[in-house]
Design a protein around this motif. Structure first.
Motif, PDB file in Angstrom:
ATOM      1  N   LEU A   5       0.842  -1.194   0.000  1.00  0.00           N
ATOM      2  CA  LEU A   5       0.000   0.000   0.000  1.00  0.00           C
ATOM      3  C   LEU A   5       0.872   1.236   0.000  1.00  0.00           C
ATOM      4  O   LEU A   5       1.652   1.460   0.935  1.00  0.00           O
ATOM      5  CB  LEU A   5      -0.918   0.001   1.227  1.00  0.00           C
ATOM      6  CG  LEU A   5      -1.708   1.284   1.498  1.00  0.00           C
ATOM      7  CD1 LEU A   5      -2.678   1.586   0.357  1.00  0.00           C
ATOM      8  CD2 LEU A   5      -2.459   1.179   2.825  1.00  0.00           C
ATOM      9  N   ALA A   8      -0.089   5.512   2.479  1.00  0.00           N
ATOM     10  CA  ALA A   8      -0.835   5.122   3.685  1.00  0.00           C
ATOM     11  C   ALA A   8      -1.036   6.257   4.672  1.00  0.00           C
ATOM     12  O   ALA A   8      -1.862   6.143   5.579  1.00  0.00           O
ATOM     13  CB  ALA A   8      -0.128   3.961   4.377  1.00  0.00           C
ATOM     14  N   SER A  14      -4.936   6.207   4.308  1.00  0.00           N
ATOM     15  CA  SER A  14      -5.084   5.858   5.728  1.00  0.00           C
ATOM     16  C   SER A  14      -6.324   5.005   5.947  1.00  0.00           C
ATOM     17  O   SER A  14      -6.325   4.084   6.787  1.00  0.00           O
ATOM     18  CB  SER A  14      -5.143   7.120   6.587  1.00  0.00           C
ATOM     19  OG  SER A  14      -6.260   7.936   6.246  1.00  0.00           O
ATOM     20  N   LEU A  17      -5.451   1.559   4.642  1.00  0.00           N
ATOM     21  CA  LEU A  17      -4.612   0.848   5.606  1.00  0.00           C
ATOM     22  C   LEU A  17      -5.466   0.244   6.717  1.00  0.00           C
ATOM     23  O   LEU A  17      -5.279  -0.924   7.077  1.00  0.00           O
ATOM     24  CB  LEU A  17      -3.576   1.806   6.191  1.00  0.00           C
ATOM     25  CG  LEU A  17      -2.655   1.217   7.256  1.00  0.00           C
ATOM     26  CD1 LEU A  17      -1.821   0.075   6.686  1.00  0.00           C
ATOM     27  CD2 LEU A  17      -1.748   2.304   7.848  1.00  0.00           C
ATOM     28  N   ARG A  18      -6.377   1.018   7.255  1.00  0.00           N
ATOM     29  CA  ARG A  18      -7.239   0.514   8.323  1.00  0.00           C
ATOM     30  C   ARG A  18      -8.046  -0.691   7.849  1.00  0.00           C
ATOM     31  O   ARG A  18      -8.153  -1.705   8.547  1.00  0.00           O
ATOM     32  CB  ARG A  18      -8.173   1.632   8.792  1.00  0.00           C
ATOM     33  CG  ARG A  18      -9.197   1.196   9.832  1.00  0.00           C
ATOM     34  CD  ARG A  18     -10.092   2.357  10.242  1.00  0.00           C
ATOM     35  NE  ARG A  18     -10.742   2.997   9.109  1.00  0.00           N
ATOM     36  CZ  ARG A  18     -11.829   2.506   8.516  1.00  0.00           C
ATOM     37  NH1 ARG A  18     -12.387   1.368   8.935  1.00  0.00           N
ATOM     38  NH2 ARG A  18     -12.377   3.157   7.503  1.00  0.00           N
ATOM     39  N   LEU A  21      -5.700  -3.831   7.283  1.00  0.00           N
ATOM     40  CA  LEU A  21      -5.243  -4.460   8.512  1.00  0.00           C
ATOM     41  C   LEU A  21      -6.359  -5.239   9.200  1.00  0.00           C
ATOM     42  O   LEU A  21      -6.094  -6.212   9.918  1.00  0.00           O
ATOM     43  CB  LEU A  21      -4.683  -3.403   9.472  1.00  0.00           C
ATOM     44  CG  LEU A  21      -3.387  -2.728   9.028  1.00  0.00           C
ATOM     45  CD1 LEU A  21      -3.009  -1.608   9.992  1.00  0.00           C
ATOM     46  CD2 LEU A  21      -2.253  -3.733   8.911  1.00  0.00           C
ATOM     47  N   VAL A  29       0.572  -6.438   5.332  1.00  0.00           N
ATOM     48  CA  VAL A  29       0.491  -5.162   4.632  1.00  0.00           C
ATOM     49  C   VAL A  29       1.868  -4.503   4.668  1.00  0.00           C
ATOM     50  O   VAL A  29       2.435  -4.305   5.746  1.00  0.00           O
ATOM     51  CB  VAL A  29      -0.550  -4.222   5.262  1.00  0.00           C
ATOM     52  CG1 VAL A  29      -0.581  -2.888   4.513  1.00  0.00           C
ATOM     53  CG2 VAL A  29      -1.930  -4.858   5.271  1.00  0.00           C
ATOM     54  N   ALA A  31       3.649  -1.084   3.844  1.00  0.00           N
ATOM     55  CA  ALA A  31       3.268   0.311   3.611  1.00  0.00           C
ATOM     56  C   ALA A  31       4.511   1.194   3.682  1.00  0.00           C
ATOM     57  O   ALA A  31       4.818   1.777   4.728  1.00  0.00           O
ATOM     58  CB  ALA A  31       2.225   0.763   4.625  1.00  0.00           C
ATOM     59  N   THR A  33       6.677   4.348   3.607  1.00  0.00           N
ATOM     60  CA  THR A  33       6.332   5.751   3.854  1.00  0.00           C
ATOM     61  C   THR A  33       7.588   6.552   4.169  1.00  0.00           C
ATOM     62  O   THR A  33       8.646   6.000   4.450  1.00  0.00           O
ATOM     63  CB  THR A  33       5.370   5.897   5.058  1.00  0.00           C
ATOM     64  OG1 THR A  33       6.011   5.384   6.234  1.00  0.00           O
ATOM     65  CG2 THR A  33       4.063   5.175   4.827  1.00  0.00           C
ATOM     66  N   LEU A  37       4.766   4.878  10.833  1.00  0.00           N
ATOM     67  CA  LEU A  37       3.368   4.574  11.096  1.00  0.00           C
ATOM     68  C   LEU A  37       3.248   3.862  12.445  1.00  0.00           C
ATOM     69  O   LEU A  37       4.205   3.213  12.890  1.00  0.00           O
ATOM     70  CB  LEU A  37       2.811   3.665  10.003  1.00  0.00           C
ATOM     71  CG  LEU A  37       2.617   4.281   8.614  1.00  0.00           C
ATOM     72  CD1 LEU A  37       2.251   3.193   7.604  1.00  0.00           C
ATOM     73  CD2 LEU A  37       1.553   5.357   8.640  1.00  0.00           C
ATOM     74  N   LEU A  43       1.620  -5.317  10.016  1.00  0.00           N
ATOM     75  CA  LEU A  43       2.154  -4.199   9.221  1.00  0.00           C
ATOM     76  C   LEU A  43       3.675  -4.178   9.184  1.00  0.00           C
ATOM     77  O   LEU A  43       4.334  -4.267  10.223  1.00  0.00           O
ATOM     78  CB  LEU A  43       1.642  -2.879   9.791  1.00  0.00           C
ATOM     79  CG  LEU A  43       2.150  -1.590   9.133  1.00  0.00           C
ATOM     80  CD1 LEU A  43       1.674  -1.497   7.689  1.00  0.00           C
ATOM     81  CD2 LEU A  43       1.693  -0.375   9.937  1.00  0.00           C
ATOM     82  N   ALA A  45       6.276  -1.315   7.739  1.00  0.00           N
ATOM     83  CA  ALA A  45       6.245   0.061   7.235  1.00  0.00           C
ATOM     84  C   ALA A  45       7.664   0.583   7.056  1.00  0.00           C
ATOM     85  O   ALA A  45       8.141   1.416   7.837  1.00  0.00           O
ATOM     86  CB  ALA A  45       5.450   0.959   8.177  1.00  0.00           C
TER      87      ALA A  45
END
Length: 209
Positions: A5, A8, A14, A17-18, A21, A29, A31, A33, A37, A43, A45
């Motif tokens: 993703l 995110a 966002s 993402l919710r 998850l 997931v 993500a 960034t 996060l 997750l 990240a």
């Protein structure tokens, strides 16, 4: 499923993402960034620089990609900066994930996306759609919202004014011109990734009301 993703930390991303998850069909997931996060058991990240993506990172190996990257001309400050965020980054993401084995891609595009448009914003969105079609994904979906509804971390005065007008006129307008709530867009992106229907598909704004 392992899902990558992008975007995110944004409004639509966002919500995506919710939802991701919370979905039992998604095992992991990823993500990437620029800023951290909140942790979650499902997750990963990695913090990255979009101008220097790591070509061989193990987290590229996913089943599907959802891209919710995007900015505005006002926030970007120039056409060149806008194009980098709304064309270069999503395309680089697609190419890297495809090389690593991803075969499904869902893009948060825009109502009016058209590579032949005289409107710069719409033209960039359309050019990205065309470029993504050449990557080789088995399943490619363009989700094309109009005005996105929701509370943003950064103020967008133009959107706020337009939202106020559309909230008043909404019941009188055709469905494709009404506000598209961010959670509806996020769900459409996630559905496209999970269903992975073969071919190229577009989800119009009238389906996101």
């Amino acid at each position: 499923m392992k899902l990558l993703l992008a975007g995110a930390t944004g409004l639509v991303g966002s919500h995506a993402l919710r939802l991701a998850l919370a979905d039992p069909a998604i095992e992991r997931v990823i993500a990437p960034t620029r800023r951290a996060l909140p942790p979650h058991p499902k997750l990963d990240a990695p913090q990255i620089d979009w101008d220097a993506l790591p070509p061989d990172a193990p987290w590229w190996r996913v089943d599907a990609v959802v891209c919710a990257l995007g900015t505005t001309m006002r926030a970007a400050g120039s056409r060149e900066a806008f194009r980098k965020v709304d064309f270069d980054y999503p395309l680089a993401l697609a190419q890297a994930a495809y090389r690593a084995g991803a075969r499904t891609y869902a893009l948060n595009s825009a109502l009016g996306a058209d590579a032949g448009s005289r409107v710069f914003y719409n033209r960039v969105k359309g050019e990205l759609e065309q470029a993504l079609a050449g990557v080789g994904f088995d399943s490619l979906t363009y989700v094309r919202p109009g005005l996105i509804g929701g509370e943003r971390a950064q103020s967008r005065p133009g959107e706020a004014a337009a939202s106020a007008v559309l909230r008043t006129l909404g019941p009188l307008l055709p469905r494709r011109w009404r506000i598209n709530p961010a959670p509806h867009i996020a769900q459409a992106l996630l559905d496209a990734a999970l269903r992975a229907q073969p071919g190229v598909h577009a989800v119009g704004s009238e389906r996101l009301v």
